[in-house]
Design a protein around this motif. Structure first.
Motif: not given
Lengths: 108, 125
Positions: B5-8, B20-22, B119
């Motif tokens: 799950v990516e975010s940022g 970005l985070s994963c 993302t």
């Protein structure tokens, strides 16, 4: 830089066989993979190490390699196979990755 | 089941930065190479960077070297992409992917078997 080349588009009628090629001078010396991407979705790996299929991928998808060309074959194409397909390989050290520009498969 | 799950992602001005985070689950994160790939609107997939299992080796696309940095925190099952000096052409969906890398019959293979949902990064004033 290392490049692989795919045709931009391939069209096929349902039930027929689609072949998507990917060419590159270094392909005889590296393994390749194939990915399917449908609109708005993440890519899905269909083929790896030139001709191996992950579990869950239908048998109608197969891969082959000959010289500087690798080929994704879809036997008995279905409407749901309409998507973009990308070939991918790596450099000789297996560290830098390259994707083809993608082939849009249209099911007529 | 393996899951990423990516975010940022978000809207950032030209010249700005973003991280970005994963987050990985369902597999032993520390046992795998990881990769960032992006896709500009209407364009194909573009590889950005790889990192090995313990983070001691990183490789990136020449055009983003010095601007993008890949890293990982195995204790938190997390992969990161630090992006700076962002440009309009960096606008894209950014995917993280789990990778399999090895040597077979004297040739390397590198493939990405699990992908996140992506993302979106938009660089605009």
């Amino acid at each position: 830089s290392y490049e692989v080349t795919q045709p931009p588009s391939v069209s096929v009628s349902p039930g027929q066989t689609a072949r998507i090629t990917c060419s590159g001078d270094s392909l005889p010396y590296q393994y390749s993979s194939w990915y399917q991407q449908k609109p708005g979705q993440a890519p899905v790996m269909l083929i790896f190490k030139d001709n191996e299929r992950p579990s869950g991928i239908p048998e109608r998808f197969s891969g082959s390699s000959s010289g500087t060309t690798v080929t994704l074959t879809i036997t008995g194409v279905q409407a749901e196979d309409e998507a973009d397909y990308y070939c991918q390989s790596a450099d000789s050290g297996g560290t830098s990755v390259v994707f083809g520009r993608g082939t849009k498969l249209t099911v007529l | 089941e393996a899951h990423l799950v990516e975010s940022g992602g978000g809207l950032v001005q030209p010249g700005g930065s973003l991280r970005l985070s994963c987050v990985a689950s369902g597999f032993t994160f520390s046992g795998y190479w990881m990769t960032w790939v992006r896709q500009a609107p209407g364009k194909g997939l573009e590889w950005l960077a790889n990192i090995n299992q313990d983070g001691s080796e990183t490789y990136s696309l020449f055009s983003v070297k010095g601007r993008f940095t890949i890293s990982r925190d195995n204790a938190k099952n997390s992969l990161f992409l630090q992006m700076s000096g962002l440009r309009a052409e960096d606008t894209a969906v950014y995917y993280c992917a789990r990778a399999q890398r090895g040597l077979l019959l004297s040739y390397y293979y590198y493939n990405m078997d699990v992908w996140g949902q992506g993302t979106t990064v938009t660089v605009s004033s």
